[in-house]
Design a protein around this motif. Structure first.
Motif, PDB file in Angstrom:
ATOM      1  N   MET A 172      54.300  -0.950 -39.408  1.00  0.00           N
ATOM      2  CA  MET A 172      52.951  -0.650 -39.906  1.00  0.00           C
ATOM      3  C   MET A 172      51.966  -1.701 -39.455  1.00  0.00           C
ATOM      4  SD  MET A 172      53.530   0.938 -43.677  1.00  0.00           S
ATOM      5  CE  MET A 172      51.834   1.079 -44.000  1.00  0.00           C
ATOM      6  N   SER A 173      52.413  -2.940 -39.392  1.00  0.00           N
ATOM      7  CA  SER A 173      51.494  -3.969 -38.916  1.00  0.00           C
ATOM      8  C   SER A 173      51.163  -3.739 -37.454  1.00  0.00           C
ATOM      9  CB  SER A 173      52.084  -5.364 -39.138  1.00  0.00           C
ATOM     10  OG  SER A 173      53.189  -5.571 -38.279  1.00  0.00           O
ATOM     11  N   VAL A 174      52.175  -3.281 -36.671  1.00  0.00           N
ATOM     12  CA  VAL A 174      51.920  -2.974 -35.259  1.00  0.00           C
ATOM     13  C   VAL A 174      50.942  -1.793 -35.170  1.00  0.00           C
ATOM     14  CG1 VAL A 174      52.972  -2.098 -33.137  1.00  0.00           C
ATOM     15  CG2 VAL A 174      54.090  -3.926 -34.406  1.00  0.00           C
ATOM     16  N   GLU A 175      51.256  -0.755 -35.979  1.00  0.00           N
ATOM     17  CA  GLU A 175      50.354   0.402 -35.968  1.00  0.00           C
ATOM     18  C   GLU A 175      48.974   0.016 -36.477  1.00  0.00           C
ATOM     19  OE1 GLU A 175      52.031   3.617 -38.166  1.00  0.00           O
ATOM     20  OE2 GLU A 175      53.697   3.887 -36.793  1.00  0.00           O
ATOM     21  N   ARG A 176      49.000  -0.852 -37.520  1.00  0.00           N
ATOM     22  CA  ARG A 176      47.716  -1.272 -38.069  1.00  0.00           C
ATOM     23  C   ARG A 176      46.937  -2.071 -37.046  1.00  0.00           C
ATOM     24  NH1 ARG A 176      49.166  -3.830 -42.959  1.00  0.00           N
ATOM     25  NH2 ARG A 176      49.365  -1.753 -43.820  1.00  0.00           N
ATOM     26  N   SER A 177      47.606  -2.896 -36.290  1.00  0.00           N
ATOM     27  CA  SER A 177      46.893  -3.669 -35.268  1.00  0.00           C
ATOM     28  C   SER A 177      46.362  -2.729 -34.176  1.00  0.00           C
ATOM     29  CB  SER A 177      47.795  -4.751 -34.677  1.00  0.00           C
ATOM     30  OG  SER A 177      48.841  -4.150 -33.939  1.00  0.00           O
ATOM     31  N   GLN A 178      47.201  -1.731 -33.803  1.00  0.00           N
ATOM     32  CA  GLN A 178      46.712  -0.760 -32.816  1.00  0.00           C
ATOM     33  C   GLN A 178      45.534   0.033 -33.396  1.00  0.00           C
ATOM     34  OE1 GLN A 178      50.116   1.570 -31.805  1.00  0.00           O
ATOM     35  NE2 GLN A 178      50.983   0.028 -30.425  1.00  0.00           N
ATOM     36  N   TRP A 179      45.691   0.400 -34.658  1.00  0.00           N
ATOM     37  CA  TRP A 179      44.615   1.165 -35.299  1.00  0.00           C
ATOM     38  C   TRP A 179      43.358   0.319 -35.398  1.00  0.00           C
ATOM     39  CZ3 TRP A 179      42.021   0.697 -40.043  1.00  0.00           C
ATOM     40  CH2 TRP A 179      41.234   1.826 -40.395  1.00  0.00           C
ATOM     41  N   ASN A 180      43.552  -0.979 -35.683  1.00  0.00           N
ATOM     42  CA  ASN A 180      42.401  -1.891 -35.748  1.00  0.00           C
ATOM     43  C   ASN A 180      41.746  -2.028 -34.384  1.00  0.00           C
ATOM     44  OD1 ASN A 180      42.456  -2.431 -38.470  1.00  0.00           O
ATOM     45  ND2 ASN A 180      43.822  -4.202 -38.280  1.00  0.00           N
TER      46      ASN A 180
END
Length: 192
Positions: A35-43
């Motif tokens: 989720m942090s990876v996805e969150r960073s991509q999403w960010n």
């Protein structure tokens, strides 16, 4: 259930629970990491989108401004055309009024001319009718006189025919008449 008295079962169950707990912890940490990876991509995507928003808004605003300014220009052109048309219509109405006045004057002149012409024609017709009546009276009188003259001429012709026939008859009688015989001696006054 029967009570488990052997300690190995307790170790086995503890390991099993520890394995489940480890798996849960690993799943949780892996999920958090994912989720942090996805969150960073999403960010990053969000940052990219947020950077693109002002550009898109500026482009959309420019497009809207162009569209609305063209619509406003079109409305202004329509308003100017209407104003021109209104002034043209007013000028046309003024021209039409002057033409109507000219037409009215022309119609009045034409009516006066036709009235005068009709009056002249009536006078000419009256004069011609009077002359025709006089000519008819004169012709009737002349016809009567001609008839009288013809009658007199006929009477004279009949008398002339009678005279001619009498003269012919006399002529014939003279031609056919026998001459008396001349005396054998001339008469007394013819001696010399």
């Amino acid at each position: 259930m029967t009570q488990i008295r052997d300690w190995r079962w307790w170790v086995f169950i503890g390991c099993l629970m520890g394995g489940f707990g480890g798996m849960l912890a690993a799943g949780y940490f892996l999920g958090q990491w994912g989720m942090s990876v996805e969150r960073s991509q999403w960010n990053e995507e969000r940052a990219t989108l947020m950077k693109g928003f002002p550009v898109a808004r500026a482009e959309e605003r420019a497009a809207c401004m162009r569209e609305y300014s063209s619509q406003i220009d079109g409305l202004k052109a329509i308003a100017e055309a209407r104003d021109k048309q209104a002034t043209q219509t007013a000028a046309d109405v003024a021209d039409m009024k002057s033409l109507m006045k000219t037409t009215s004057d022309l119609a009045a002149y034409t009516l006066r001319f036709l009235g005068d012409r009709a009056r002249v024609n009536d006078q000419q017709s009256a004069v011609m009718l009077k002359q025709t009546r006089e000519a008819a009276v004169a012709a009737t009188a002349a016809q009567k006189t001609t008839a009288q003259v013809e009658q007199k001429v006929n009477v004279a012709a009949v008398k002339a025919d009678e005279a001619a026939s009498t003269a012919k008859a006399v002529d014939k009688k003279l031609d056919t008449a026998t001459h008396p015989q001349l005396p054998s001696k001339p008469w007394a006054g013819s001696y010399r």
